[in-house]
Design a protein around this motif. Sequence first.
Motif, short mmCIF file in Angstrom:
data_model
loop_
_atom_site.label_atom_id
_atom_site.label_comp_id
_atom_site.label_asym_id
_atom_site.label_seq_id
_atom_site.Cartn_x
_atom_site.Cartn_y
_atom_site.Cartn_z
N PRO A 276 0.84 -1.20 0.00
CA PRO A 276 0.00 0.00 0.00
C PRO A 276 0.87 1.25 0.00
CG PRO A 276 -0.12 -1.13 2.11
CD PRO A 276 0.64 -2.02 1.19
N GLY A 277 0.35 2.31 -0.54
CA GLY A 277 1.17 3.51 -0.66
C GLY A 277 0.56 4.70 0.05
N ARG A 278 0.90 5.90 -0.39
CA ARG A 278 0.46 7.13 0.27
C ARG A 278 -1.00 7.41 -0.05
NH1 ARG A 278 5.18 10.62 -0.09
NH2 ARG A 278 3.69 12.18 0.57
N LYS A 279 -1.65 8.04 0.93
CA LYS A 279 -3.05 8.42 0.71
C LYS A 279 -3.17 9.74 -0.03
CE LYS A 279 -5.38 5.91 4.20
NZ LYS A 279 -6.17 5.79 5.38
N ARG A 280 -2.14 10.55 0.10
CA ARG A 280 -2.16 11.85 -0.56
C ARG A 280 -0.90 11.99 -1.39
NH1 ARG A 280 -5.18 15.86 2.22
NH2 ARG A 280 -4.31 17.22 0.63
N ALA A 281 -1.00 12.78 -2.46
CA ALA A 281 0.19 12.99 -3.28
C ALA A 281 1.16 13.88 -2.54
CB ALA A 281 -0.21 13.62 -4.60
N SER A 282 2.46 13.70 -2.76
CA SER A 282 3.44 14.59 -2.16
C SER A 282 3.40 15.92 -2.91
CB SER A 282 4.83 13.98 -2.28
OG SER A 282 5.18 13.88 -3.64
N ALA A 283 4.01 16.92 -2.31
CA ALA A 283 4.00 18.24 -2.95
C ALA A 283 4.73 18.19 -4.28
CB ALA A 283 4.66 19.27 -2.03
N PHE A 284 5.65 17.22 -4.39
CA PHE A 284 6.45 17.08 -5.60
C PHE A 284 5.59 16.72 -6.82
CE2 PHE A 284 8.49 13.87 -8.32
CZ PHE A 284 9.46 14.64 -8.91
N LEU A 285 4.61 15.84 -6.58
CA LEU A 285 3.79 15.35 -7.70
C LEU A 285 2.74 16.39 -8.07
CD1 LEU A 285 3.18 12.91 -9.51
CD2 LEU A 285 1.60 12.11 -7.77
N ARG A 286 3.01 17.18 -9.13
CA ARG A 286 2.08 18.27 -9.39
C ARG A 286 1.82 18.53 -10.86
NH1 ARG A 286 3.34 21.98 -5.97
NH2 ARG A 286 1.99 23.42 -7.05
N ARG A 294 8.01 10.50 -11.45
CA ARG A 294 7.54 9.61 -10.40
C ARG A 294 7.24 8.20 -10.95
NH1 ARG A 294 5.50 6.54 -7.56
NH2 ARG A 294 4.17 6.78 -5.75
N THR B 93 -0.96 5.46 -6.20
CA THR B 93 -2.16 5.10 -5.45
C THR B 93 -3.33 5.95 -5.90
OG1 THR B 93 -1.79 6.74 -3.74
CG2 THR B 93 -0.75 4.59 -3.41
N GLY B 95 -5.19 7.78 -4.11
CA GLY B 95 -5.09 9.10 -3.47
C GLY B 95 -4.15 10.02 -4.22
N GLU B 96 -3.02 9.47 -4.64
CA GLU B 96 -2.06 10.30 -5.37
C GLU B 96 -2.65 10.78 -6.70
OE1 GLU B 96 2.46 8.97 -4.58
OE2 GLU B 96 1.16 7.33 -5.20
N ASP B 99 -5.22 13.58 -6.18
CA ASP B 99 -4.55 14.86 -5.91
C ASP B 99 -3.90 15.42 -7.17
OD1 ASP B 99 -5.37 14.49 -3.40
OD2 ASP B 99 -3.40 14.41 -2.45
N LEU B 100 -3.27 14.52 -7.92
CA LEU B 100 -2.60 14.97 -9.14
C LEU B 100 -3.62 15.57 -10.12
CD1 LEU B 100 -0.07 15.10 -10.97
CD2 LEU B 100 -0.75 12.88 -11.86
N LYS B 103 -4.62 18.93 -8.98
CA LYS B 103 -3.56 19.92 -9.21
C LYS B 103 -3.47 20.29 -10.68
CE LYS B 103 -0.55 18.42 -5.46
NZ LYS B 103 0.75 17.79 -5.18
N VAL B 124 -8.00 4.80 -0.75
CA VAL B 124 -7.07 5.58 -1.55
C VAL B 124 -5.62 5.20 -1.35
CG1 VAL B 124 -8.49 7.62 -1.90
CG2 VAL B 124 -7.17 7.38 0.21
N ALA B 125 -5.33 4.29 -0.40
CA ALA B 125 -3.93 3.92 -0.18
C ALA B 125 -3.49 2.78 -1.09
CB ALA B 125 -3.73 3.51 1.28
N LYS B 127 -2.55 0.78 -4.53
CA LYS B 127 -1.97 1.06 -5.85
C LYS B 127 -3.04 0.84 -6.92
CE LYS B 127 2.30 2.05 -4.91
NZ LYS B 127 3.53 1.38 -4.68
#
Lengths: 539, 304
Positions: A276-286, A294, B93, B95-96, B99-100, B103, B124-125, B127
């Motif tokens: 499992p990974g992050r729930k939110r994107a990092s600020a980097f991924l924009r 990425r 994921t 979630g990512e 957000d992307l 943005k 959202v966690a 993949k």
Amino acid sequence: MPHSTFKRTGTLLKLELRHDWLKIVLWLTGLVGLMAAAAAKFGGIYGTQKEMATIATTLKTPAMVSLLGPFTAKPPYTTALIYGSEMMVFMGLFTVMMNIHLAIHATRSQEESGLTELMLARSVGRQAPLLAAMLELVIVNGLGGVLEALGLQAAQMPGATAAGNWLFGLGLAAFGLMFGSFSLLFAQLASTSRGALMLSYGFLGLVFIARMGTDVQNPDLTWWTIFGWIEKMELYTNNTWWPVLLMLAGALLGGACAVALAARRDLGAGLIAPKPGRKRASAFLRGPLSLLARVNRTSTIVWLLGLVLLGASYGSIFGTVGDLVKTNPVLGKLLGGAAVAAANRAVVLAMANKLAVIFVVVATIPAVMMILSLNRDEQKGLLTLMQAKPIGRLRLALTSAGYGLVVGSAAFIAAIWGMAAAGQQSMTITITLARFMRSFVGYWPALLVVCGLAMLLAGLLPKWQSAIWIVPVYGVVSLYMGPLIGLPKWALKLSPYGWVNKVPVAAVNWGTFGWMTALGVVLLAVGLWAYRRRDLLMN
Amino acid sequence: MTEVVAIDHLTKRFGKFQALKNITFTIHPGEVFGFIGPNGAGKSTTIRILLGNLKATSGQATIFGQSVWTDAVAIHKRIAYVPGDVDLWPNLTGGEIIDLLLKLSGQKHTARTDELIKKFDLDVAKKARTYSKGNRQKVALVAAFSTDAELYIFDEPTSGLDPLMEEVFQQEVLALKAAGKSILLSSHILSEVERMCDRIGIIRQGESIEVGSLASMRKLSRSTIHVQTKQPLTAIATLAAVHQFKAESNTKAEFTVDSEAVGSVMDQLSSLEIVQLQSTPPTLEDLFLRYYNKEGEADATQHV
Ligand SMILES: Nc1ncnc2c1ncn2[C@@H]1O[C@H](COP(=O)(O)OP(=O)(O)OP(=O)(O)O)[C@@H](O)[C@H]1O
Ligand SMILES: [Mg+2]
């Protein structure tokens, strides 16, 4: 294992052959053609004992040994003997590349496109696609081996025997099959076709580099590198057949492991499970660029590290290469100390030039892959969501091309840096990093031109974009082997890599640099323009 | 005020194949427009042209009065889109990706985004590679609904959703409608279209065959009547406006009536002393099937 797991393998095999036939024909024509053409020419270039003695001295130098394998034959030489030592490792490398592509395409790529799922639903055995892939490899390699042997027979090189010719052809077939079955195994481990491709090439790179090291230091250890098995057949002298048996055993083992693993994994998944990974994107991924970075993070790191390693392994033999007195003690007596140092220096720089060609071609691979992935991702539908966002198509394409160029350039620098760093450690003479970097500046425009051609194809003829791979493959064949097999001058100039002067021996030719860079930019721009004005690829 | 979407005599050719022959419709501000038609009719192709992914062969298509091909970037700032087949970058994921996507539209992950994630019950966690079709669609839906846009384009957005999620989707669309947003909804789920859409465009084989409100389309169609009377119904069966007459007994029958003739038929029926009467207006499904069959018959006769 129940009989039904392999049901309908034959049907699948037929489908696959029908689907891949053009690719197979192109690969086999290239491989067989190269072998037969070189064999036909060799009689002319290496006909006399004097000519053969000269090339034998060259082939015994560590530089050539690292590229082509050890030269173990004793005089009197024959043309066939010289041919065997020059061509073996090289042909082996290309045969393996063909097998990696066919193996991965027949397994993971099909699975990813959903084709496998469709077929499994139609009373096809669970393991049938894997078995069909194996059979495809057996057929292609078998056919290739027989054609190569026949080609050699037809060429009638002085000193060639039927036994040696057939051993060469069938040896290559067994060698290819072995690496192909390893790729089938990697295809089970990785969770995407890209991952499987990376594992396969990573493994190939590792064993190739290992064999380079052992060949230069101690050829007996080459047995351990697997890749080195192909050098042990003693072509046209003893004609040893049992390395071929060893390769077939390796192929069987790889295939068996692949079948065992495939039985334990789910369709579309790998054995290495995603966490499992992050729930939110990092600020980097924009944006599109950071997304590319990425998504391709792992492969980029692998490419960069791989090229540092490749460079370093060549650099580490510079000490031996640049010690002419050791290979030829008479030389030390003939020349004074200063002259020997100058000669050593010249030898190392000449080798660095040959290596630059390899490095730039290898660095072209990730760059071109990025550019081609634009259409590929589009077709897969990965970009559908992105294309509805306020990002111009031009920007999206430019991002892919730009990222590819940056990764390619960085990989190229990494290789030269690795070579320089390891070289400086191993040499007694000093050659500065700046001197080695002339190779980068010199060959970089060739990288740019090939990327430009790739973009042009991707923009104008998206269905044919894979044809771009002909350029780097031809580039390395013509420049690496061209002088040895007596290719005419114009043939060397067919790929952009052949337009560059002999850096770092010579200084960078800024005129060439200028017009090649301009050409590359124009090609890129035309490709982008064509891409911008056509429909997106959708299914 | 200008139309949000205006499509005029749009055509699209793929090589020799004419996918769109003549698509013409408009979407007014604040309107939910339903876009329906059989498989392969050209709905997705029309939408891809609207998104600037495909170049129209001829005809006009504008969004907010701007050309969909040359002003794509400017238009995309003000729209949100959910395709029917959502493919996501496998190693990111959910979630990512949400957000992307936000943005990329110049927007942020807000409390509303979290609320939507919860409503759509999305993990959202995970993949994206491990998501089911429905879950991939939810990712795109969450991103679209939490985008503040003027026009929302949905191309079969619920083809992978379960009935519970389908309900959440409809609530969210109605909320957007209440907020005055414009929506283009292409769907095969006619009940969904019937419930939410103000106007509907039906296309078939690349041609618009009907555009209008459901009410106005109903006028062109027939209501179904189920009736029981004291006196025999035989006379009714012979009326010109009555079709598909099925008698269960002398005094009980089911038939359809041309919408404009419902009044006069009712008068006749009441003179026969109605015991029981049930009248159903045509559903969109009836309309759809009728248009589909009508064209099909026309085709069939042409081929003879
Ligand atoms: N890139 C393309 N090349 C050739 N033909 C295409 C292409 N894209 C779509 N088509 C064809 O155009 C027609 C319309 O397709 P489209 O996807 O727009 O249909 P649709 O109305 O969305 O159908 P569905 O309800 O099944 O989604 C189909 O016959 C399809 O095969
Ligand atoms: Mg569609």
